[in-house]
Design a protein around this motif. Structure first.
Motif, PDB file in Angstrom:
ATOM      1  N   ILE A 163       0.833  -1.217   0.000  1.00 39.29           N
ATOM      2  CA  ILE A 163       0.000   0.000   0.000  1.00 39.29           C
ATOM      3  C   ILE A 163       0.868   1.269   0.000  1.00 39.29           C
ATOM      4  N   ASP A 164       1.959   1.210   0.813  1.00 39.03           N
ATOM      5  CA  ASP A 164       2.823   2.384   0.919  1.00 39.03           C
ATOM      6  C   ASP A 164       3.454   2.744  -0.422  1.00 39.03           C
ATOM      7  N   GLY A 165       3.675   1.746  -1.241  1.00 44.61           N
ATOM      8  CA  GLY A 165       4.373   1.981  -2.521  1.00 44.61           C
ATOM      9  C   GLY A 165       3.451   2.417  -3.647  1.00 44.61           C
ATOM     10  N   ILE A 166       2.152   2.465  -3.380  1.00 43.65           N
ATOM     11  CA  ILE A 166       1.233   2.834  -4.467  1.00 43.65           C
ATOM     12  C   ILE A 166       1.160   4.357  -4.569  1.00 43.65           C
ATOM     13  N   SER A 167       1.260   4.834  -5.807  1.00 40.88           N
ATOM     14  CA  SER A 167       1.247   6.293  -5.997  1.00 40.88           C
ATOM     15  C   SER A 167      -0.135   6.860  -5.688  1.00 40.88           C
ATOM     16  N   LYS A 168      -0.168   8.105  -5.381  1.00 38.84           N
ATOM     17  CA  LYS A 168      -1.435   8.754  -5.018  1.00 38.84           C
ATOM     18  C   LYS A 168      -2.501   8.598  -6.105  1.00 38.84           C
ATOM     19  N   PRO A 169      -2.122   8.920  -7.383  1.00 38.37           N
ATOM     20  CA  PRO A 169      -3.168   8.765  -8.416  1.00 38.37           C
ATOM     21  C   PRO A 169      -3.705   7.343  -8.487  1.00 38.37           C
ATOM     22  N   ALA A 170      -2.796   6.402  -8.310  1.00 38.69           N
ATOM     23  CA  ALA A 170      -3.258   5.001  -8.364  1.00 38.69           C
ATOM     24  C   ALA A 170      -4.211   4.704  -7.210  1.00 38.69           C
ATOM     25  N   LEU A 171      -3.866   5.286  -6.020  1.00 35.43           N
ATOM     26  CA  LEU A 171      -4.746   5.084  -4.855  1.00 35.43           C
ATOM     27  C   LEU A 171      -6.122   5.678  -5.124  1.00 35.43           C
ATOM     28  N   LEU A 172      -6.098   6.893  -5.709  1.00 37.37           N
ATOM     29  CA  LEU A 172      -7.377   7.547  -6.016  1.00 37.37           C
ATOM     30  C   LEU A 172      -8.186   6.740  -7.024  1.00 37.37           C
ATOM     31  N   GLN A 173      -7.428   6.133  -7.946  1.00 34.57           N
ATOM     32  CA  GLN A 173      -8.096   5.292  -8.945  1.00 34.57           C
ATOM     33  C   GLN A 173      -8.791   4.086  -8.256  1.00 34.57           C
ATOM     34  N   PHE A 174      -8.064   3.507  -7.284  1.00 31.99           N
ATOM     35  CA  PHE A 174      -8.644   2.375  -6.520  1.00 31.99           C
ATOM     36  C   PHE A 174      -9.905   2.823  -5.785  1.00 31.99           C
ATOM     37  N   ILE A 175      -9.785   4.019  -5.146  1.00 33.78           N
ATOM     38  CA  ILE A 175     -10.927   4.543  -4.383  1.00 33.78           C
ATOM     39  C   ILE A 175     -12.117   4.730  -5.322  1.00 33.78           C
ATOM     40  N   ASN A 176     -11.806   5.263  -6.487  1.00 37.27           N
ATOM     41  CA  ASN A 176     -12.853   5.469  -7.480  1.00 37.27           C
ATOM     42  C   ASN A 176     -13.508   4.149  -7.902  1.00 37.27           C
ATOM     43  N   ASN A 177     -12.647   3.185  -8.109  1.00 38.28           N
ATOM     44  CA  ASN A 177     -13.158   1.847  -8.485  1.00 38.28           C
ATOM     45  C   ASN A 177     -14.109   1.299  -7.417  1.00 38.28           C
ATOM     46  N   ALA A 178     -13.689   1.478  -6.155  1.00 41.05           N
ATOM     47  CA  ALA A 178     -14.532   0.972  -5.055  1.00 41.05           C
ATOM     48  C   ALA A 178     -15.857   1.713  -5.012  1.00 41.05           C
TER      49      ALA A 178
END
Ligand code: ADP
Length: 449
Positions: free
Chosen positions: A77-92
């Motif tokens: 989780i720590d290694g995931i970039s912010k945009p990627a995290l936001l993308q995950f959040i969006n997916n959820a």
């Protein structure tokens, strides 16, 4: 076990991990809703416990609110970039039940990983996102050690089982194949074989039964050979005599009446002997095959004794009869008459110098014991057990005596067995012999016939 360890452990473990992650995730979601975000890291750590996973709770801008990490550097989780995290959040956000998950391989550790994002509503239009990351493959070295051990164990068990089953089957098959060899020899008429069973009780029992059967075969075979030898000897001798005397009449005595008469008498005598022999053989086989009916009737014993004695009138023999006139017996008169006749016939052949035969009837309980005694040469105790065997005399000695067929006592034996009568002999060499048989006493003994 080995198969389970090698083939099914991975999918099983993965399934287990997924359910564990699901469980922890649901628990966290429940706590988050309950505490309205105010979940502190200690409480979160308590929920995660010792599970191999890391959890990050973020708001919708991908900022970490609280986290718990049991994985250390392998947590992705720590290694995931912010945009990627936001993308995950969006997916959820867009997924049904606000849940989104992926499986992937961690390039650094080459390990299967699982990442799950779950959106939880904590207030009106306010969501937090629970990121859960956990490895789906076992890293524990004990697993590999166990696998190796299971492999070795499998090999060992397999080898031991093979050796044991080989030994067991040898133990079982060796005596059986030995017995088969013996049975083949037996089939060729070789009776000097022994079935050797060893090992299992059933095999030993089988060998004992086969040995018993062999000894019985041997006896039957001996009997058959004796029978053929005796019968052919007994028939051949008179036939030779008849032929020789007939030729003599033809060549020499045909014209000489006195000599011819002499020769004809020999022929007649031999023919009589043959007839007697054949008759006795027929009688014996009839009695032994049980192909006759027993006609039980009440008769006066003394009448039967006197009638039978009458048949020996022409001989120079005195009879001392002590048979009570009032003794009535219930038996087959004709057959028991034959027994009596055979006894008296033998006694007359072996009668002593006193020319006396004693016939006695004794009532013992419900039976009458009839005995025929002579003071003749007696019987050698060694041959005593065999005299009831057919052709005994002719068979063993091959002596020729025209009034002997060697079947008299076998006929007695067959009749007595068929009529449930006891029979036997007491004899001493030089003292004489006493043969006996028993017949049932008639129930109403006084009633005259
Ligand atoms: P056989 O026709 O030879 O007499 P049996 O079966 O009647 O045949 O008798 C068998 C043998 O038993 C005789 O050959 C003889 O050796 C013996 N035996 C039978 N009865 C007497 C007897 N009363 N005294 C002595 N030996 C006897």
């Amino acid at each position: 076990m080995w198969l389970l360890q090698i083939a099914f452990i991975e999918p099983y473990y993965e399934q287990y991990r997924l359910s564990e992650i699901e469980k922890v995730n649901s628990e966290i979601a429940y706590r988050v809703v309950d505490s309205a975000i105010e979940l502190d890291s200690t409480e979160l750590s308590n929920v995660v416990g010792r599970e191999m996973m890391c959890v990050d709770i973020m708001n919708d801008t991908a900022r970490t609110l609280v986290n718990s990490d049991n994985l250390g550097s392998t947590c992705v989780i720590d290694g995931i970039s912010k945009p990627a995290l936001l993308q995950f959040i969006n997916n959820a956000k867009e997924a049904p039940r606000n849940e989104f998950s992926i499986k992937f391989t961690n390039n650094n550790t080459n390990q299967g990983m699982y990442l799950m994002v779950r959106g939880v509503m904590v207030a009106e239009d306010e969501y937090v996102y629970i990121f859960t990351n956990a490895p789906l493959e076992m890293v524990d070295s004990t697993v590999y050690v166990l696998r190796r051990q299971f492999g070795l164990l499998t090999l060992l068990v397999f080898s031991v089982a093979t050796i044991v089953s080989l030994l067991l089957s040898r133990r079982l098959s060796y005596p059986i194949s030995n017995m088969t060899k013996s049975a083949k020899k037996l089939a060729t008429g070789n009776y000097d074989i022994a079935f050797e069973g060893e090992g299992y009780e059933e095999v030993i029992e089988l060998s004992e039964t086969l040995n018993y059967a062999t000894s019985e075969f041997q006896k039957t075979d001996e009997l058959r050979r004796d029978l053929v030898a005796n019968v052919s000897h007994d028939i051949k001798t008179p036939l030779t005599m008849i032929k020789a005397y007939a030729e003599m009449i033809q060549d020499i005595s045909g014209e000489k009446p006195t000599l011819r008469e002499e020769h004809l008498n020999v022929i007649l005598e031999e023919t009589n002997h043959l007839e007697r022999l054949v008759n006795d053989m027929l009688t014996l086989s009839k009695y032994e095959s049980n192909a006759y009916t027993i006609n039980l009737e009440k008769y006066r014993l003394s009448n039967q004794v006197n009638n039978t004695i009458g048949l020996f009138k022409g001989l120079d023999i005195n009879f001392d009869v002590s048979v009570g006139k009032d003794i009535f017996v219930y038996a087959d008169e004709v057959k028991m008459g034959q027994v009596l006749y055979n006894y008296i016939n033998n006694a007359s052949k072996y009668v002593g110098d006193d020319k006396l035969i004693l016939i006695k009837a004794e009532v013992v309980g419900n039976t009458v014991k009839v005995s025929v005694t002579d003071n003749g040469p007696g019987i050698d105790p060694e041959i005593l057990p065999y005299i009831w065997d057919r052709y005994y005399k002719v068979g063993k000695n091959f002596s020729r005596n025209h009034s002997n067929s060697g079947l008299g006592l076998s006929i007695v034996k067959a009749i007595c067995i068929a009529n449930n009568s006891e029979y036997g002999v007491q004899s001493e060499l030089g003292e004489g012999s006493s043969f006996f048989y028993t017949v049932p006493l008639a129930i109403n003994n006084n009633k005259k016939r």
